[in-house]
Motif scaffolding. Structure first.
Motif, PDB file in Angstrom:
ATOM      1  N   ASN A 202       0.864  -1.180   0.000  1.00 37.72           N
ATOM      2  CA  ASN A 202       0.000   0.000   0.000  1.00 37.72           C
ATOM      3  C   ASN A 202       0.899   1.228   0.000  1.00 37.72           C
ATOM      4  O   ASN A 202       1.509   1.583   1.004  1.00 37.72           O
ATOM      5  N   LEU A 203       0.996   1.871  -1.137  1.00 36.51           N
ATOM      6  CA  LEU A 203       1.926   2.988  -1.295  1.00 36.51           C
ATOM      7  C   LEU A 203       1.516   4.217  -0.489  1.00 36.51           C
ATOM      8  O   LEU A 203       2.331   5.118  -0.289  1.00 36.51           O
ATOM      9  N   ALA A 204       0.284   4.240  -0.017  1.00 40.33           N
ATOM     10  CA  ALA A 204      -0.140   5.345   0.848  1.00 40.33           C
ATOM     11  C   ALA A 204       0.683   5.364   2.126  1.00 40.33           C
ATOM     12  O   ALA A 204       0.938   6.422   2.708  1.00 40.33           O
ATOM     13  N   ASP A 205       1.126   4.188   2.558  1.00 37.86           N
ATOM     14  CA  ASP A 205       1.951   4.102   3.764  1.00 37.86           C
ATOM     15  C   ASP A 205       3.338   4.696   3.561  1.00 37.86           C
ATOM     16  O   ASP A 205       4.073   4.903   4.530  1.00 37.86           O
ATOM     17  N   TYR A 206       3.676   4.947   2.302  1.00 37.07           N
ATOM     18  CA  TYR A 206       5.002   5.485   1.966  1.00 37.07           C
ATOM     19  C   TYR A 206       4.909   6.899   1.375  1.00 37.07           C
ATOM     20  O   TYR A 206       5.820   7.361   0.713  1.00 37.07           O
ATOM     21  N   GLY A 207       3.780   7.551   1.632  1.00 31.81           N
ATOM     22  CA  GLY A 207       3.638   8.950   1.239  1.00 31.81           C
ATOM     23  C   GLY A 207       3.173   9.189  -0.179  1.00 31.81           C
ATOM     24  O   GLY A 207       3.211  10.328  -0.661  1.00 31.81           O
ATOM     25  N   ALA A 208       2.683   8.142  -0.884  1.00 35.39           N
ATOM     26  CA  ALA A 208       2.315   8.301  -2.292  1.00 35.39           C
ATOM     27  C   ALA A 208       1.110   9.208  -2.500  1.00 35.39           C
ATOM     28  O   ALA A 208       0.925   9.756  -3.589  1.00 35.39           O
ATOM     29  N   ALA A 209       0.308   9.404  -1.466  1.00 35.55           N
ATOM     30  CA  ALA A 209      -0.867  10.274  -1.611  1.00 35.55           C
ATOM     31  C   ALA A 209      -0.466  11.686  -2.022  1.00 35.55           C
ATOM     32  O   ALA A 209      -1.261  12.398  -2.655  1.00 35.55           O
TER      33      ALA A 209
ATOM     34  N   LYS B 164      -0.928  12.814  -5.807  1.00 35.32           N
ATOM     35  CA  LYS B 164      -2.252  12.849  -6.423  1.00 35.32           C
ATOM     36  C   LYS B 164      -2.410  13.960  -7.449  1.00 35.32           C
ATOM     37  O   LYS B 164      -2.913  13.733  -8.559  1.00 35.32           O
ATOM     38  N   ASP B 165      -2.003  15.154  -7.111  1.00 32.67           N
ATOM     39  CA  ASP B 165      -2.237  16.305  -7.992  1.00 32.67           C
ATOM     40  C   ASP B 165      -1.370  16.292  -9.246  1.00 32.67           C
ATOM     41  O   ASP B 165      -1.580  17.106 -10.153  1.00 32.67           O
ATOM     42  N   LYS B 166      -0.438  15.381  -9.319  1.00 28.59           N
ATOM     43  CA  LYS B 166       0.407  15.286 -10.518  1.00 28.59           C
ATOM     44  C   LYS B 166      -0.284  14.535 -11.657  1.00 28.59           C
ATOM     45  O   LYS B 166       0.126  14.631 -12.814  1.00 28.59           O
ATOM     46  N   PHE B 167      -1.336  13.785 -11.331  1.00 26.91           N
ATOM     47  CA  PHE B 167      -1.915  12.869 -12.302  1.00 26.91           C
ATOM     48  C   PHE B 167      -3.338  13.244 -12.702  1.00 26.91           C
ATOM     49  O   PHE B 167      -4.073  13.887 -11.939  1.00 26.91           O
TER      50      PHE B 167
ATOM     51  N   ALA C 164      -9.674  -0.336  -2.581  1.00 33.75           N
ATOM     52  CA  ALA C 164      -9.944  -0.792  -1.209  1.00 33.75           C
ATOM     53  C   ALA C 164      -9.326   0.117  -0.157  1.00 33.75           C
ATOM     54  O   ALA C 164      -8.794  -0.351   0.854  1.00 33.75           O
ATOM     55  N   GLY C 165      -9.389   1.405  -0.388  1.00 30.97           N
ATOM     56  CA  GLY C 165      -8.893   2.360   0.587  1.00 30.97           C
ATOM     57  C   GLY C 165      -7.397   2.563   0.592  1.00 30.97           C
ATOM     58  O   GLY C 165      -6.870   3.272   1.455  1.00 30.97           O
ATOM     59  N   GLY C 166      -6.688   1.956  -0.347  1.00 28.36           N
ATOM     60  CA  GLY C 166      -5.243   2.122  -0.423  1.00 28.36           C
ATOM     61  C   GLY C 166      -4.805   2.585  -1.798  1.00 28.36           C
ATOM     62  O   GLY C 166      -5.610   2.700  -2.727  1.00 28.36           O
ATOM     63  N   ILE C 167      -3.521   2.854  -1.939  1.00 35.82           N
ATOM     64  CA  ILE C 167      -2.917   3.226  -3.223  1.00 35.82           C
ATOM     65  C   ILE C 167      -1.944   2.111  -3.586  1.00 35.82           C
ATOM     66  O   ILE C 167      -0.942   1.907  -2.901  1.00 35.82           O
ATOM     67  N   TYR C 168      -2.241   1.396  -4.665  1.00 37.93           N
ATOM     68  CA  TYR C 168      -1.475   0.188  -4.954  1.00 37.93           C
ATOM     69  C   TYR C 168      -0.674   0.254  -6.248  1.00 37.93           C
ATOM     70  O   TYR C 168      -0.138  -0.758  -6.700  1.00 37.93           O
ATOM     71  N   GLY C 169      -0.559   1.412  -6.819  1.00 35.09           N
ATOM     72  CA  GLY C 169       0.262   1.585  -8.000  1.00 35.09           C
ATOM     73  C   GLY C 169       0.477   3.056  -8.277  1.00 35.09           C
ATOM     74  O   GLY C 169      -0.256   3.911  -7.771  1.00 35.09           O
ATOM     75  N   ILE C 170       1.490   3.366  -9.070  1.00 31.83           N
ATOM     76  CA  ILE C 170       1.712   4.723  -9.561  1.00 31.83           C
ATOM     77  C   ILE C 170       1.322   4.717 -11.040  1.00 31.83           C
ATOM     78  O   ILE C 170       1.840   3.905 -11.807  1.00 31.83           O
ATOM     79  N   PRO C 171       0.394   5.573 -11.453  1.00 21.58           N
ATOM     80  CA  PRO C 171      -0.027   5.566 -12.856  1.00 21.58           C
ATOM     81  C   PRO C 171       1.151   5.786 -13.798  1.00 21.58           C
ATOM     82  O   PRO C 171       2.018   6.631 -13.535  1.00 21.58           O
ATOM     83  N   GLN C 172       1.190   5.018 -14.878  1.00 24.51           N
ATOM     84  CA  GLN C 172       2.267   5.173 -15.853  1.00 24.51           C
ATOM     85  C   GLN C 172       1.766   5.758 -17.167  1.00 24.51           C
ATOM     86  O   GLN C 172       2.354   6.673 -17.708  1.00 24.51           O
ATOM     87  N   ASP C 173       0.691   5.196 -17.703  1.00 27.19           N
ATOM     88  CA  ASP C 173       0.132   5.731 -18.933  1.00 27.19           C
ATOM     89  C   ASP C 173      -1.379   5.563 -18.908  1.00 27.19           C
ATOM     90  O   ASP C 173      -1.923   4.868 -18.046  1.00 27.19           O
ATOM     91  N   THR C 174      -2.060   6.208 -19.826  1.00 28.61           N
ATOM     92  CA  THR C 174      -3.511   6.162 -19.877  1.00 28.61           C
ATOM     93  C   THR C 174      -3.976   5.928 -21.309  1.00 28.61           C
ATOM     94  O   THR C 174      -3.212   6.087 -22.261  1.00 28.61           O
TER      95      THR C 174
END
Length: 449
Positions: free
Chosen positions: A129-136, A139-142, A153-163
């Motif tokens: 859960n990347l939220a535990d490592y400050g990934a939140a 948010k405003d970058k993406f 499920a209430g967590g952040i489990y990836g960093i977006p790469q492409d869309t």
């Protein structure tokens, strides 16, 4: 997804048996509630500090040329060595990743995972859960549509790469032949479909692929559908039968199919590419990866295609990937730091676009006037980046994927796929798909409503 990094048609090879085996059930992986990977919270400052300490990170990715961006990282942070491994494309990697996760060893530190597959690995507590490592704080970058897809499920489990925001690619020469302009609404789309096919029975406004669950999901999403609802890690609701967007999808495409105004055909094979090059289809509704794919596979059609907004002016995502950190990562702080840099650092995201060919997930490029107005030689006198960037902002919010979406996609062809041809009952097929997914979800230990 871009430059055929994951060709949608290739995922059809994932059989139901393979998908079921790939599935990380709650019982097999000790599911339950909560958004943490169990490793405790880390100081975000320790993540940044890890960049200056010796580390070796294994990264699984099938993206061509991503080694060029990784080289920039290693130059900037020479104490960290990235071991890039191509463990297979999409489903092939997921199968190997699932096997390693179940075995408790052999998984990479960091892995590329497409948005549709991310919930499956997240709810089984296979990812950090990347939220535990400050990934939140990223948010405003993406783009909103990218960021919401890595929130599970209430967590952040990836960093977006492409869309892959969806737009309407169309053959200008075909529309000119019929004195038509790009349809702005679905009603106009249907009218143009009849006009084209009545005048030339060998030309269709588009096609439907009986094996492409991703396209159907994107079109349901684009119509405002929310057929999948996931609450926490155990509660799932599936409503393909009565969901308003699913009904709108069926009401539009059912008559087009029944009246043979679109062609039912398998895509992504030689015959289909020949048809695309010959002008058999006037439009292609696809994600932002499509322009590069057209240039790669049918370069002879240069100058014939251009891009317009989706009918109705709203959009959905049709592809895209994140970068996740597995719970087997030996150095979680360094792994998180690498995943964050790779997908949010300005130098990195520019490389991912210009050198790797990915359509961006970051506002840094999506809002950049130079990127939006860039000339693309394959599309002369048009601005495809501008259209796709606008469609990114127009993606409907609130979409969720199932925590067993790979399985759902694998059995699509046995239900909805059978109805994507004249004589099919699309509403009934959606109901059949729902019933099958309900049964599978319960078998995997989910509470299905």
């Amino acid at each position: 997804m871009s430059r055929s990094l994951r060709l949608p048609g290739l995922t059809r090879a994932l059989t139901a048996a393979t998908a079921a085996a790939l599935s990380l059930s709650l019982t097999a992986c000790g599911g339950g509630s909560g958004g943490s990977d169990g490793g405790g919270k880390a100081d975000p400052a320790a993540v940044q500090a890890a960049l200056d300490k010796p580390a070796e990170i294994t990264f699984w990715s099938w993206v061509p040329n991503i080694d060029k961006t990784i080289a920039l990282f290693e130059k900037k942070y020479p104490k960290i060595k990235i071991n890039l491994v191509n463990a297979g494309q999409s489903k092939d990697q997921y199968t190997k990743l699932t096997t390693a996760l179940k075995a408790g060893k052999g998984a990479p530190d960091v892995a590329q995972i497409e948005y549709y597959a991310l919930p499956q690995f997240a709810v089984s507590k296979s990812l950090v859960n990347l939220a535990d490592y400050g990934a939140a704080g990223l948010k405003d970058k993406f783009a909103e549509s990218a960021w919401t897809q890595v929130n599970v499920a209430g967590g952040i489990y990836g960093i977006p790469q492409d869309t892959g925001p969806m737009a309407m690619l169309y053959r200008k020469d075909i529309l000119d032949r019929f004195g038509a302009t790009p349809p702005a609404t679905w009603e106009e789309y249907g009218t143009l479909a009849k006009k084209i096919h009545d005048a030339d029975p060998n030309t269709f406004i588009s096609f439907v692929d009986p094996g492409d669950a991703g396209a159907t999901n994107s079109l349901i999403w684009q119509r405002g559908g929310k057929p999948y609802t996931v609450n926490g890690t155990t509660d799932v609701a599936i409503n393909l039968k009565n969901d308003a967007g699913s009904k709108a999808y069926a009401d539009t495409w059912g008559p087009l199919i029944e009246n043979k105004l679109v062609e039912s055909t398998v895509s992504w094979n030689d015959e289909w590419w020949k048809s695309m090059a010959a002008g058999r289809y006037a439009t292609w509704l696809a994600g932002a990866w499509a322009p590069a794919v057209l240039e790669q596979f049918i370069p002879q059609s240069k100058g014939q295609w251009t891009v317009a907004p989706m009918p109705g002016g709203v959009s959905s995502e049709n592809g895209g990937s994140s970068v996740a950190v597995t719970t087997q990562a030996k150095n979680k702080e360094a792994s998180v730091a690498f995943a964050q840099w790779l997908n949010s650092d300005p130098e990195a995201v520019k490389s991912l676009n210009s050198e790797v060919g990915l359509f961006p997930a970051t506002k840094l490029l999506l809002d950049n006037p130079g990127f939006r107005s860039a000339e693309v030689p394959f599309f002369p006198n048009s601005k495809p980046n501008e259209v796709f960037s606008d469609m990114s902002k127009a993606v409907r919010p609130g979409w969720q994927y199932l925590p067993f979406q790979p399985y759902a996609n694998s059995v699509f062809k046995d239900s909805v796929g059978q109805a994507l041809q004249p004589g099919g009952n699309l509403p009934g097929a959606l109901a059949t798909w729902e019933e099958r997914l309900n049964g599978f979800g319960k078998e995997q230990g989910f509470t299905v409503k």
